[in-house]
Design a protein around this motif. Structure first.
Motif, PDB file in Angstrom:
ATOM      1  N   ASN A  91       0.822  -1.212   0.000  1.00  0.00           N
ATOM      2  CA  ASN A  91       0.000   0.000   0.000  1.00  0.00           C
ATOM      3  C   ASN A  91       0.857   1.263   0.000  1.00  0.00           C
ATOM      4  OD1 ASN A  91      -2.799  -0.844  -0.014  1.00  0.00           O
ATOM      5  ND2 ASN A  91      -2.368  -1.787   1.975  1.00  0.00           N
ATOM      6  N   HIS A 115     -11.203   1.432  -9.762  1.00  0.00           N
ATOM      7  CA  HIS A 115      -9.851   1.948  -9.689  1.00  0.00           C
ATOM      8  C   HIS A 115      -9.009   0.992  -8.847  1.00  0.00           C
ATOM      9  CE1 HIS A 115     -11.929   5.398 -11.311  1.00  0.00           C
ATOM     10  NE2 HIS A 115     -12.595   5.606 -10.192  1.00  0.00           N
ATOM     11  N   VAL A 131      -6.261   4.075   2.884  1.00  0.00           N
ATOM     12  CA  VAL A 131      -6.934   4.284   1.599  1.00  0.00           C
ATOM     13  C   VAL A 131      -6.387   5.517   0.881  1.00  0.00           C
ATOM     14  CG1 VAL A 131      -9.021   3.107   2.323  1.00  0.00           C
ATOM     15  CG2 VAL A 131      -8.809   5.562   2.681  1.00  0.00           C
ATOM     16  N   PRO A 154      -1.068  -5.066  -6.239  1.00  0.00           N
ATOM     17  CA  PRO A 154      -0.124  -4.746  -5.155  1.00  0.00           C
ATOM     18  C   PRO A 154       1.330  -5.013  -5.555  1.00  0.00           C
ATOM     19  CG  PRO A 154      -1.947  -6.093  -4.338  1.00  0.00           C
ATOM     20  CD  PRO A 154      -2.083  -6.053  -5.829  1.00  0.00           C
ATOM     21  N   GLY A 192      -5.951   0.601  -8.732  1.00  0.00           N
ATOM     22  CA  GLY A 192      -4.714   1.204  -8.241  1.00  0.00           C
ATOM     23  C   GLY A 192      -4.894   2.032  -6.995  1.00  0.00           C
ATOM     24  N   ASP A 193      -6.111   2.491  -6.721  1.00  0.00           N
ATOM     25  CA  ASP A 193      -6.321   3.258  -5.495  1.00  0.00           C
ATOM     26  C   ASP A 193      -7.345   2.616  -4.558  1.00  0.00           C
ATOM     27  OD1 ASP A 193      -8.907   4.123  -6.410  1.00  0.00           O
ATOM     28  OD2 ASP A 193      -7.944   5.710  -7.569  1.00  0.00           O
ATOM     29  N   ASN A 226     -10.527   2.065  -4.940  1.00  0.00           N
ATOM     30  CA  ASN A 226     -11.880   2.631  -4.984  1.00  0.00           C
ATOM     31  C   ASN A 226     -12.704   1.857  -6.024  1.00  0.00           C
ATOM     32  OD1 ASN A 226     -13.278   5.773  -6.160  1.00  0.00           O
ATOM     33  ND2 ASN A 226     -14.085   4.369  -4.652  1.00  0.00           N
ATOM     34  N   ILE A 239       2.493  -1.972  -7.440  1.00  0.00           N
ATOM     35  CA  ILE A 239       2.767  -0.866  -6.504  1.00  0.00           C
ATOM     36  C   ILE A 239       4.104  -1.117  -5.794  1.00  0.00           C
ATOM     37  CG2 ILE A 239       1.948   0.354  -4.432  1.00  0.00           C
ATOM     38  CD1 ILE A 239       0.140   0.792  -6.901  1.00  0.00           C
ATOM     39  N   VAL A 292     -14.075   2.393  -0.651  1.00  0.00           N
ATOM     40  CA  VAL A 292     -12.636   2.405  -0.916  1.00  0.00           C
ATOM     41  C   VAL A 292     -11.987   1.538   0.156  1.00  0.00           C
ATOM     42  CG1 VAL A 292     -12.337   4.575   0.379  1.00  0.00           C
ATOM     43  CG2 VAL A 292     -10.617   3.878  -1.303  1.00  0.00           C
ATOM     44  N   VAL A 293     -11.097   0.654  -0.276  1.00  0.00           N
ATOM     45  CA  VAL A 293     -10.386  -0.232   0.653  1.00  0.00           C
ATOM     46  C   VAL A 293      -8.883  -0.106   0.367  1.00  0.00           C
ATOM     47  CG1 VAL A 293     -12.317  -1.856   0.830  1.00  0.00           C
ATOM     48  CG2 VAL A 293     -10.554  -2.234  -0.910  1.00  0.00           C
ATOM     49  N   PRO A 294      -8.034  -0.497   1.327  1.00  0.00           N
ATOM     50  CA  PRO A 294      -6.599  -0.491   1.018  1.00  0.00           C
ATOM     51  C   PRO A 294      -6.363  -1.322  -0.249  1.00  0.00           C
ATOM     52  CG  PRO A 294      -6.960  -0.896   3.359  1.00  0.00           C
ATOM     53  CD  PRO A 294      -8.306  -0.961   2.706  1.00  0.00           C
ATOM     54  N   ARG A 295      -5.460  -0.867  -1.113  1.00  0.00           N
ATOM     55  CA  ARG A 295      -5.419  -1.481  -2.438  1.00  0.00           C
ATOM     56  C   ARG A 295      -5.051  -2.943  -2.427  1.00  0.00           C
ATOM     57  NH1 ARG A 295      -1.610   3.352  -4.708  1.00  0.00           N
ATOM     58  NH2 ARG A 295      -0.283   3.482  -2.900  1.00  0.00           N
ATOM     59  N   LYS A 296      -4.358  -3.397  -1.386  1.00  0.00           N
ATOM     60  CA  LYS A 296      -4.028  -4.826  -1.397  1.00  0.00           C
ATOM     61  C   LYS A 296      -5.235  -5.686  -0.998  1.00  0.00           C
ATOM     62  CE  LYS A 296      -1.794  -5.281   3.141  1.00  0.00           C
ATOM     63  NZ  LYS A 296      -0.496  -5.440   3.807  1.00  0.00           N
TER      64      LYS A 296
END
Lengths: 465, 465
Positions: A108, B377, A186, B241, B379-380, B382, B244, B348-352
């Motif tokens: 993240n 999205h 987030v 992830p 990558g973010d 969302n 990223i 929206v959640v943590p991207r991993k």
């Protein structure tokens, strides 16, 4: 304001929460905790408590709220406007023992830290892993909690923005002791009013920050600095809007005059790469490809040479960059060491107004017969201006200081500038914030303060109260 | 809540301020103004006023505040959560006539606009001058005022952040009609609580935005998109992830399934470059040097191919990029056209955590026998999740919707996610915000609301009231 005085029972409560060795009263409190780095105001807290975890902060806040005891949160005390001075006494919460780096989440790209971690520790930790925490204030021994509470900016704001832009989430303790989580890991958030952004820059008056989730970037692979001498400061600064307009955005654009460089050489006992010119721009470019950086800095060097620059010194090794930036980081201490006392102004103006603003400072220096030194962030319009006492009598100096400040803040205001770019309002700059925001603006801030802290126990006397 | 009903005198007042042709009552109000794009709630304002300048907004607010008339500010009404619906009647302020681009300041890299300027007009205006306004929500016909009020995010948040990051200053009108300037053209600001950041994302409940100073960047010279087919969605999303973590940060990382692409092909009557695979990642890289972009996307393509990608299609001409991104921009409308009614979730959640979250959506689809489509999205973190009514009876659908929403938001919460990444809370998502923030969190939001708007006349019934 009517606060309870600390009693023997209060001390017993604090000792029960934290243990006796982390609670310190009266004359046992070190003098350091009675002031910050500059603001000139001084007051000891009645009791100093070194906290080590969020639960302790919550218990103490809940108790203090019931008892109407003022609480002043404090990091390293490196502030310049009295924000961490316990001006109503009461409890000082020393958050520096909460200094753990809790989690690096590489998927993240976040770093979770306690508020007492030092800025220099964060950069060291993440850069060893090829990651990057961009905010870069001059004072590297400040805590991240202090940086969040002042929305610290620093050198790299031109390209990367300020602390606010790198705070994804916060854990806070409210005045009544409730623990609240804001934001998180987030990337986006449109879930109600942005309390996280309200806490960033609130100088400990709305809540105590007990944990932060920071956003990281990949570490740029290449950094080049340019040191550019000019025959005078005006020509140096007048180049900056042309650089911005050229669409080659540097990471940092600092300006400095020879007298500040000489002070830093004296203070550090080290020579700066060049101090023959009257004024300098110091620029940094970073990125991942040599081609990209070269294109950018060659264009900018050309612009500077076309507008009066005497030369362009390129520094592209870590050692040479370090030598230049160490001197830059020592300017505040060097100026401080060159006089008997001083005070500072940290206004921010639109970047194309910087040259005009500096010309006005020179006029004020002559008009009031007081020595004024300055340097700062030409690329983001944030100036650091120091008014020096030297051999002036205290009373004379205080009068001159007030007159100079009044003129400078009024001038900034007339340009669409604001009171503080990165140091905050604290105690010392309240009258100027009031002038800038007007009565009804200040009343709005006070109502927000009371929405968080109805008994006004959290860092009272600061920002708007 | 006890509001005054609009009287003949109120209409006369509004006509005196704005002229008769900009005030519209009762059945003369177009049906469009009774709802937004999706939320399912509907109510006509009692009177619709098209405002053309800040002074009019100030006069109307001052009057409405004295008379206790609710006021709902509105842009293009492209919201999805009922934020711009006048659920208590009263006055609707149509801000779309305030649609002037007021100033491009190339030396400060700022653009000053009125709130009714459309997002697509801003990008066209600045890109013609080789400048860049990075926020890129799918709905290009939204107003910038609406984008500011929801803190809109869009595709490029992975690299560039969201609307908040590009708002330097605001002019606002408070509930009592006072006009206030927040921030400005300055790059840094630590001058009291950040009211600017509190207004961004406040959905018209704290103040009416009447002007904005936006931050611009130089336009990146080169953009490359990669369309990457996968045999299934899970493998596609699980790669994100790793991307990223690889430290090659793309500008955008979107995910989509074949069914959504087929719906967009149907809706647009145009073929997508490829629709043979079950799922796709769509990535963009931008920058100023071909070398830099190539290094980044080659590394990422390699990661994708090593984790199940079937191929990597590179699109590096404006025409091909346009074809792909036009389809992406039409997903919402295409899904809407494929069913009888729908509602959305914008968590929206943590991207991993995205891959896990999507797996759970598939389970909910089977468990509740309701069609759910999603894209978003990656990558973010969302997500845009649409629950489709199809042939379900109204009552059954409403029950299923509630059950599915409850499970989805609870799941997001358990992952450290939040209710809305970019659409806001409005009217429709209030119960979920309350669950996420808890009672005392909501009470804090309400106290902040009352600090700005003690009579609760500004867009009542939204966010926290």
């Amino acid at each position: 304001m009517n606060y309870a005085e600390i009693t023997r029972e209060d001390i017993s409560f604090l000792e029960a929460v934290c243990g006796k060795d982390r609670v310190c009263c009266g004359s046992r409190i070190n003098e350091d905790f009675s002031h910050d780095e500059l603001s000139g105001i001084s007051r000891y807290p009645e009791v100093l408590v070194r906290v080590t975890e969020t639960g302790e902060v919550a218990e103490i806040m809940s108790y203090a709220n019931r008892r109407r005891i003022p609480v002043t949160p404090r990091g390293q005390g490196t502030g310049l406007v009295g924000g961490s001075v316990a001006i109503y006494g009461g409890i000082m919460l020393d958050l520096t023992p909460m200094n753990r780096i809790l989690e690096l989440d590489q998927e993240n790209l976040t770093l979770t830290v306690e508020p007492g971690v030092l800025l220099m520790e964060i950069s060291k930790f993440v850069e060893a892993r090829e990651l990057f925490y961009p905010p870069d204030p001059g004072e590297k021994s400040a805590t991240i909690g202090g940086n969040i509470n002042t929305n610290a900016g620093g050198m790299r704001a031109v390209k990367y923005g300020v602390t606010r832009d790198y705070v994804r989430g916060l854990e806070i303790v409210l005045a009544d002791g409730e623990i609240m989580q804001l934001g998180g890991k987030v990337v986006k958030n449109s879930s109600g009013y942005s309390l996280k952004d309200l806490i960033v820059g609130s100088e400990g008056t709305l809540a105590v920050v007990t944990r932060a989730v920071l956003r990281l970037l990949p570490l740029p692979r290449k950094t080049v600095s340019l040191l550019i001498p000019y025959p005078d400061l005006t020509r140096a600064i007048e180049t900056v809007p042309l650089i911005i307009k050229s669409k080659s955005i540097p990471t940092a654009v600092e300006f400095m005059e020879r007298e500040v460089i000489l002070a830093a050489e004296d203070f550090l006992g080290k020579a700066f790469p060049d101090s023959s010119a009257a004024a300098y721009l110091l620029l940094t470019f970073d990125g991942n490809s040599r081609e990209e950086i070269e294109q950018a800095y060659e264009k900018v060097a050309h612009i500077c040479l076309g507008h009066g620059a005497l030369d362009v010194f390129i520094s592209d090794t870590p050692e040479r960059n370090e030598a230049i930036w160490t001197a830059r980081g020592a300017f505040l201490e060097a100026i401080k060491a060159s006089t008997t006392a001083m005070d500072e102004c940290d206004v921010v103006v639109p970047r194309k107004c910087v040259a005009d603003f500096i010309k006005d400072i020179k006029r004020l220096q002559d008009e009031f017969g007081v020595r004024i030194m300055n340097f700062g962030h030409a690329g983001d319009g944030n100036l650091h201006i120091y008014i020096l006492k030297d051999a002036l009598e205290e009373k004379v100096w205080v009068q001159k200081l007030e007159a100079v400040f009044n003129k400078m803040y009024a001038h900034a205001d007339s340009m669409g500038g604001l009171v503080s770019g990165e140091h905050g309002i604290g105690y010392a700059k309240k009258p100027f914030l009031e002038k800038s925001m007007g009565h009804s603006g200040m009343e709005l801030l006070k109502r927000i303060k009371l929405a968080f802290d109805p008994n006004n126990i959290l860092n009272p006397g600061k920002v708007c109260q």
